[in-house]
Design a protein around this motif. Structure first.
Motif, mmCIF file in Angstrom:
data_model
loop_
_atom_site.group_PDB
_atom_site.id
_atom_site.type_symbol
_atom_site.label_atom_id
_atom_site.label_comp_id
_atom_site.label_asym_id
_atom_site.label_seq_id
_atom_site.Cartn_x
_atom_site.Cartn_y
_atom_site.Cartn_z
ATOM 1 N N TRP A 74 53.716 49.319 58.306
ATOM 2 C CA TRP A 74 52.701 50.353 58.508
ATOM 3 C C TRP A 74 51.316 49.729 58.693
ATOM 4 O O TRP A 74 50.497 50.259 59.451
ATOM 5 N N ALA A 75 51.066 48.604 58.039
ATOM 6 C CA ALA A 75 49.794 47.896 58.223
ATOM 7 C C ALA A 75 49.686 47.365 59.654
ATOM 8 O O ALA A 75 48.617 47.443 60.272
ATOM 9 N N ILE A 76 50.780 46.839 60.179
ATOM 10 C CA ILE A 76 50.785 46.358 61.569
ATOM 11 C C ILE A 76 50.528 47.524 62.513
ATOM 12 O O ILE A 76 49.734 47.407 63.453
ATOM 13 N N LEU A 77 51.174 48.652 62.267
ATOM 14 C CA LEU A 77 50.960 49.829 63.107
ATOM 15 C C LEU A 77 49.497 50.264 63.074
ATOM 16 O O LEU A 77 48.901 50.553 64.121
ATOM 17 N N ALA A 78 48.896 50.302 61.905
ATOM 18 C CA ALA A 78 47.487 50.692 61.783
ATOM 19 C C ALA A 78 46.589 49.721 62.559
ATOM 20 O O ALA A 78 45.658 50.146 63.260
ATOM 21 N N PHE A 79 46.878 48.420 62.451
ATOM 22 C CA PHE A 79 46.098 47.418 63.186
ATOM 23 C C PHE A 79 46.226 47.634 64.695
ATOM 24 O O PHE A 79 45.232 47.580 65.420
ATOM 25 N N LEU A 80 47.439 47.879 65.170
ATOM 26 C CA LEU A 80 47.653 48.084 66.603
ATOM 27 C C LEU A 80 46.925 49.328 67.098
ATOM 28 O O LEU A 80 46.323 49.315 68.178
ATOM 29 N N ILE A 81 46.961 50.385 66.332
ATOM 30 C CA ILE A 81 46.235 51.608 66.712
ATOM 31 C C ILE A 81 44.728 51.341 66.756
ATOM 32 O O ILE A 81 44.035 51.764 67.687
ATOM 33 N N HIS A 82 44.236 50.610 65.770
ATOM 34 C CA HIS A 82 42.810 50.250 65.741
ATOM 35 C C HIS A 82 42.426 49.443 66.980
ATOM 36 O O HIS A 82 41.442 49.752 67.654
ATOM 37 N N ARG A 83 43.213 48.403 67.293
ATOM 38 C CA ARG A 83 42.924 47.565 68.463
ATOM 39 C C ARG A 83 43.038 48.369 69.753
ATOM 40 O O ARG A 83 42.258 48.183 70.681
ATOM 41 N N GLY A 84 44.016 49.261 69.807
ATOM 42 C CA GLY A 84 44.182 50.096 70.991
ATOM 43 C C GLY A 84 43.014 51.040 71.193
ATOM 44 O O GLY A 84 42.580 51.271 72.323
ATOM 45 N N ALA A 85 42.490 51.578 70.095
ATOM 46 C CA ALA A 85 41.327 52.460 70.186
ATOM 47 C C ALA A 85 40.114 51.689 70.699
ATOM 48 O O ALA A 85 39.345 52.205 71.514
ATOM 49 N N ILE A 86 39.954 50.467 70.247
ATOM 50 C CA ILE A 86 38.860 49.620 70.747
ATOM 51 C C ILE A 86 39.016 49.396 72.247
ATOM 52 O O ILE A 86 38.050 49.442 73.000
ATOM 53 N N SER A 87 40.250 49.158 72.690
ATOM 54 C CA SER A 87 40.517 48.905 74.114
ATOM 55 C C SER A 87 40.253 50.128 74.982
ATOM 56 O O SER A 87 40.109 49.999 76.194
ATOM 57 N N SER A 88 40.182 51.292 74.392
ATOM 58 C CA SER A 88 39.966 52.506 75.174
ATOM 59 C C SER A 88 38.504 52.673 75.598
ATOM 60 O O SER A 88 38.203 53.523 76.430
ATOM 61 N N ARG A 89 37.631 51.865 75.027
ATOM 62 C CA ARG A 89 36.199 51.968 75.348
ATOM 63 C C ARG A 89 35.771 50.818 76.258
ATOM 64 O O ARG A 89 36.289 49.702 76.150
ATOM 65 N N ASP A 90 34.799 51.087 77.129
ATOM 66 C CA ASP A 90 34.204 50.020 77.929
ATOM 67 C C ASP A 90 33.560 49.029 76.974
ATOM 68 O O ASP A 90 32.939 49.427 75.980
ATOM 69 N N ARG A 91 33.730 47.742 77.283
ATOM 70 C CA ARG A 91 33.137 46.723 76.411
ATOM 71 C C ARG A 91 33.023 45.416 77.166
ATOM 72 O O ARG A 91 33.650 45.220 78.197
ATOM 73 N N GLU A 92 32.221 44.534 76.632
ATOM 74 C CA GLU A 92 32.099 43.186 77.186
ATOM 75 C C GLU A 92 32.787 42.243 76.203
ATOM 76 O O GLU A 92 32.513 42.290 75.006
ATOM 77 N N ILE A 93 33.668 41.419 76.722
ATOM 78 C CA ILE A 93 34.481 40.571 75.856
ATOM 79 C C ILE A 93 34.453 39.128 76.345
ATOM 80 O O ILE A 93 34.416 38.875 77.550
ATOM 81 N N GLU A 94 34.427 38.210 75.392
ATOM 82 C CA GLU A 94 34.477 36.791 75.752
ATOM 83 C C GLU A 94 35.820 36.506 76.408
ATOM 84 O O GLU A 94 36.857 37.016 75.987
ATOM 85 N N VAL A 95 35.801 35.656 77.421
ATOM 86 C CA VAL A 95 37.012 35.368 78.182
ATOM 87 C C VAL A 95 38.124 34.827 77.282
ATOM 88 O O VAL A 95 39.277 35.247 77.396
ATOM 89 N N ALA A 96 37.798 33.953 76.369
ATOM 90 C CA ALA A 96 38.813 33.370 75.488
ATOM 91 C C ALA A 96 39.493 34.438 74.633
ATOM 92 O O ALA A 96 40.672 34.303 74.295
ATOM 93 N N ARG A 97 38.794 35.508 74.314
ATOM 94 C CA ARG A 97 39.361 36.560 73.458
ATOM 95 C C ARG A 97 40.297 37.491 74.220
ATOM 96 O O ARG A 97 41.040 38.255 73.603
#
Length: 174
Positions: free
Chosen positions: A14-37
């Motif tokens: 369930w912790a992994i699922l929560a992390f994935l949902i969190h990361r997915g929500a971040i990905s839903s927004r426009d953002r600037e990201i370092e290439v290595a990341r």
């Protein structure tokens, strides 16, 4: 039965699922990201898929071949798509401005749910681990999910490289 399956699921799942949902929500927004990341999520999803394949089917050649076929096809499709067409590379800053998308969340949840469903199916029917058609189908599916991540990543990296090559020589760092 569903309640029993859910109640026997370890807390870390369930912790992994929560992390994935969190990361997915971040990905839903426009953002600037370092290439290595850009590599982090595709690498983590690759790890989850390969771990799922290895723990369920072992180091089977058929499983790996099915995964590779699914990954190759999906990588090609994602690379040729226009998924990153609106991304903007900023080589001087080492970043890419990425448009928000729900696709990463969808893919992360698809891998998670596939891994979860396979674990449940194998625990209920242990002979599935030895069923070559089941192994081929699941491994090709894992490969397809990983390929979609890989193709999008490759397309972003090519965009970044081309933007760096297009910079005037005087503007490039020494």
């Amino acid at each position: 039965m569903l309640l029993q399956i859910i109640s026997h699921t370890p807390v870390y799942v369930w912790a992994i699922l929560a992390f994935l949902i969190h990361r997915g929500a971040i990905s839903s927004r426009d953002r600037e990201i370092e290439v290595a990341r850009l590599v982090i999520i595709p690498a983590a999803m690759l790890g989850l898929s390969l771990q799922g394949i290895y723990t369920t089917f072992g180091p089977s050649g058929v499983a790996v071949q099915a995964w590779a076929a699914g990954a190759a096809l999906a990588t090609f499709i994602a690379f040729k798509s226009d998924a990153c067409a609106r991304d903007i590379a900023h080589p001087a800053r080492g970043t890419i401005a990425v448009r928000g998308s729900w696709l990463p969340l969808t893919l992360m949840l698809a891998i998670f749910l596939t891994k979860y469903a396979v674990a449940v199916a194998v625990s209920v029917t242990s002979t599935l681990q030895r069923d070559p058609l089941f192994a081929i189908g699941i491994c090709a599916l894992y490969g397809a999910f990983n390929g979609l991540f890989a193709g999008t990543l490759l397309r972003s990296l090519v965009l970044y490289r081309r933007a760096g090559a297009a910079r005037p020589a005087a503007a490039q760092p020494v």
